[in-house]
Write a protein that holds these residues in place. Sequence first.
Motif, PDB file in Angstrom:
ATOM      1  N   HIS A 252      16.041 -37.132 -16.379  1.00 16.23           N
ATOM      2  CA  HIS A 252      14.990 -36.233 -15.877  1.00 16.23           C
ATOM      3  C   HIS A 252      15.555 -35.236 -14.868  1.00 16.23           C
ATOM      4  O   HIS A 252      14.934 -34.947 -13.847  1.00 16.23           O
ATOM      5  CB  HIS A 252      13.840 -37.027 -15.253  1.00 16.23           C
ATOM      6  CG  HIS A 252      13.456 -38.258 -16.016  1.00 16.23           C
ATOM      7  ND1 HIS A 252      13.234 -38.245 -17.372  1.00 16.23           N
ATOM      8  CD2 HIS A 252      13.260 -39.535 -15.607  1.00 16.23           C
ATOM      9  CE1 HIS A 252      12.915 -39.479 -17.774  1.00 16.23           C
ATOM     10  NE2 HIS A 252      12.928 -40.269 -16.712  1.00 16.23           N
ATOM     11  N   GLU A 253      16.753 -34.730 -15.158  1.00 16.93           N
ATOM     12  CA  GLU A 253      17.387 -33.752 -14.284  1.00 16.93           C
ATOM     13  C   GLU A 253      17.338 -32.351 -14.909  1.00 16.93           C
ATOM     14  O   GLU A 253      16.714 -31.444 -14.362  1.00 16.93           O
ATOM     15  CB  GLU A 253      18.843 -34.159 -14.003  1.00 16.93           C
ATOM     16  CG  GLU A 253      18.992 -35.479 -13.249  1.00 16.93           C
ATOM     17  CD  GLU A 253      18.637 -35.346 -11.779  1.00 16.93           C
ATOM     18  OE1 GLU A 253      18.412 -34.216 -11.319  1.00 16.93           O
ATOM     19  OE2 GLU A 253      18.571 -36.400 -11.099  1.00 16.93           O
ATOM     20  N   SER A 254      18.000 -32.194 -16.062  1.00 17.58           N
ATOM     21  CA  SER A 254      18.018 -30.888 -16.729  1.00 17.58           C
ATOM     22  C   SER A 254      18.151 -31.023 -18.241  1.00 17.58           C
ATOM     23  O   SER A 254      18.451 -30.054 -18.933  1.00 17.58           O
ATOM     24  CB  SER A 254      19.180 -30.038 -16.183  1.00 17.58           C
ATOM     25  OG  SER A 254      20.411 -30.715 -16.370  1.00 17.58           O
ATOM     26  N   GLU A 255      17.918 -32.246 -18.725  1.00 17.50           N
ATOM     27  CA  GLU A 255      18.098 -32.504 -20.151  1.00 17.50           C
ATOM     28  C   GLU A 255      17.052 -31.766 -20.986  1.00 17.50           C
ATOM     29  O   GLU A 255      15.887 -31.647 -20.571  1.00 17.50           O
ATOM     30  CB  GLU A 255      17.999 -34.008 -20.445  1.00 17.50           C
ATOM     31  CG  GLU A 255      19.075 -34.861 -19.794  1.00 17.50           C
ATOM     32  CD  GLU A 255      18.729 -35.264 -18.377  1.00 17.50           C
ATOM     33  OE1 GLU A 255      19.392 -36.157 -17.843  1.00 17.50           O
ATOM     34  OE2 GLU A 255      17.776 -34.685 -17.806  1.00 17.50           O
TER      35      GLU A 255
ATOM     36  N   CYS B 292      12.950 -32.996 -22.036  1.00 19.96           N
ATOM     37  CA  CYS B 292      12.529 -33.978 -21.021  1.00 19.96           C
ATOM     38  C   CYS B 292      11.030 -33.838 -20.769  1.00 19.96           C
ATOM     39  O   CYS B 292      10.557 -32.800 -20.276  1.00 19.96           O
ATOM     40  CB  CYS B 292      13.298 -33.770 -19.724  1.00 19.96           C
ATOM     41  SG  CYS B 292      12.752 -34.857 -18.382  1.00 19.96           S
TER      42      CYS B 292
ATOM     43  N   LEU C 226      10.130 -33.424 -16.866  1.00 16.06           N
ATOM     44  CA  LEU C 226      10.273 -32.070 -16.323  1.00 16.06           C
ATOM     45  C   LEU C 226       9.196 -31.141 -16.872  1.00 16.06           C
ATOM     46  O   LEU C 226       8.713 -30.253 -16.157  1.00 16.06           O
ATOM     47  CB  LEU C 226      11.665 -31.524 -16.651  1.00 16.06           C
ATOM     48  CG  LEU C 226      12.840 -32.261 -15.989  1.00 16.06           C
ATOM     49  CD1 LEU C 226      14.156 -31.615 -16.396  1.00 16.06           C
ATOM     50  CD2 LEU C 226      12.693 -32.283 -14.471  1.00 16.06           C
TER      51      LEU C 226
ATOM     52  N   ASP D  99       6.554 -28.810 -14.772  1.00 19.28           N
ATOM     53  CA  ASP D  99       6.317 -27.387 -15.013  1.00 19.28           C
ATOM     54  C   ASP D  99       4.846 -27.085 -15.269  1.00 19.28           C
ATOM     55  O   ASP D  99       4.326 -26.038 -14.845  1.00 19.28           O
ATOM     56  CB  ASP D  99       7.152 -26.911 -16.215  1.00 19.28           C
ATOM     57  CG  ASP D  99       8.634 -26.916 -15.913  1.00 19.28           C
ATOM     58  OD1 ASP D  99       8.987 -26.885 -14.718  1.00 19.28           O
ATOM     59  OD2 ASP D  99       9.445 -26.970 -16.866  1.00 19.28           O
TER      60      ASP D  99
END
Length: 363
Positions: free
Chosen positions: A293-296, A299, A302, A306
Amino acid sequence: MTSTSVFSALAPYGWDEAWADAFAPYEPEGLLPGRVVRVDRGQCDIVTADGILRADTAFVTPHDPMRVLCTGDWAVVEPAGNPRYVRTYLPRRTAFVRSTSSKRSEGQILAANVDHAIIAVSLAVELDLGRIERFLALAWESGAQPIVVLTKADLVPDAVTLSYLVRDVETTAPGVPVLTVSALDGEGLDVLVAVVSGGTTVLLGQSGAGKSTLANVLIGEDVMTVQAARDADGKGRHTTTTRNLLALPGGGVLIDTPGLRGVGLWDAETGVGQVFSEIEELGRRCRFHDCAHESEPGCAVLAAIDSGELPERRLESYRKLIRENQRIVAKTDARLRSEIRKEWKKRGAQGKAAMEAKRGRWA
């Protein structure tokens, strides 16, 4: 004393058929069952069918702090003796554990055999949602049902403001009852009394959260000293310095605890997952099963950030507690490996000494 009289004497403290079955192997020895109401300095007070007994805990004070006697335990105690000793305690159903402040990263048991964990939060100061989440993680991990009680509701006279505060906490505590109470005007106390009337409840929170006042209201008399909180930050002195177990007049048992400055996690992965259940659910929809859940790409967590479905603060708090828990588990595993290696070396040295002794006899 008959089993029936023991049952009737201890039932107000939570004794039931299951506890009686667990104690049965000790009954032929003439030992007594009783619930620990207070532990201090190697001794404890135990409520038994014969009344409150003072006993020494030397037999149940191992090096492992997770196995020491604590408030809420059901003890097996000698019927007489000077000093009188606790032989052992019955297997715990639940245990509220936090990590100690020591560098060894050991667990510390705060209370045992708890059904409900009341997390008292004062409305006299700004809500610390991160601290509430931390308490909730420990409560869920213990096996108890957490309840958040917002105290001093009379200090928030505006109903709209109060509703916003309650909503913030409810978002922070999915699946957890959130009650607002005021010891000053009695608001919400009838609901709280009904909740704690069955089973054992532990009362948790920082100093100044109003725990001692709540305890006095629930017990129906001033058994806990109450001190005023500081105006500057709402914090109070430690009015409760030991963990005390008390039977409530309407049924149920209450364990009051000192204010907790530190509430470090201790192997609470399941508890953290329960607190952040919406993030765990979203994570199951991610494209990759090991998504951080960082920048994959793909996801779902995330995406929820947004869209505004998930507050970013929740994700940051989740990450923080997950990292903290991973560190404490790693330290604990390292300590256990170190202790095993020491034991192997000790046994090796003993074996070597024994062989040398045999050779000396054969020579």
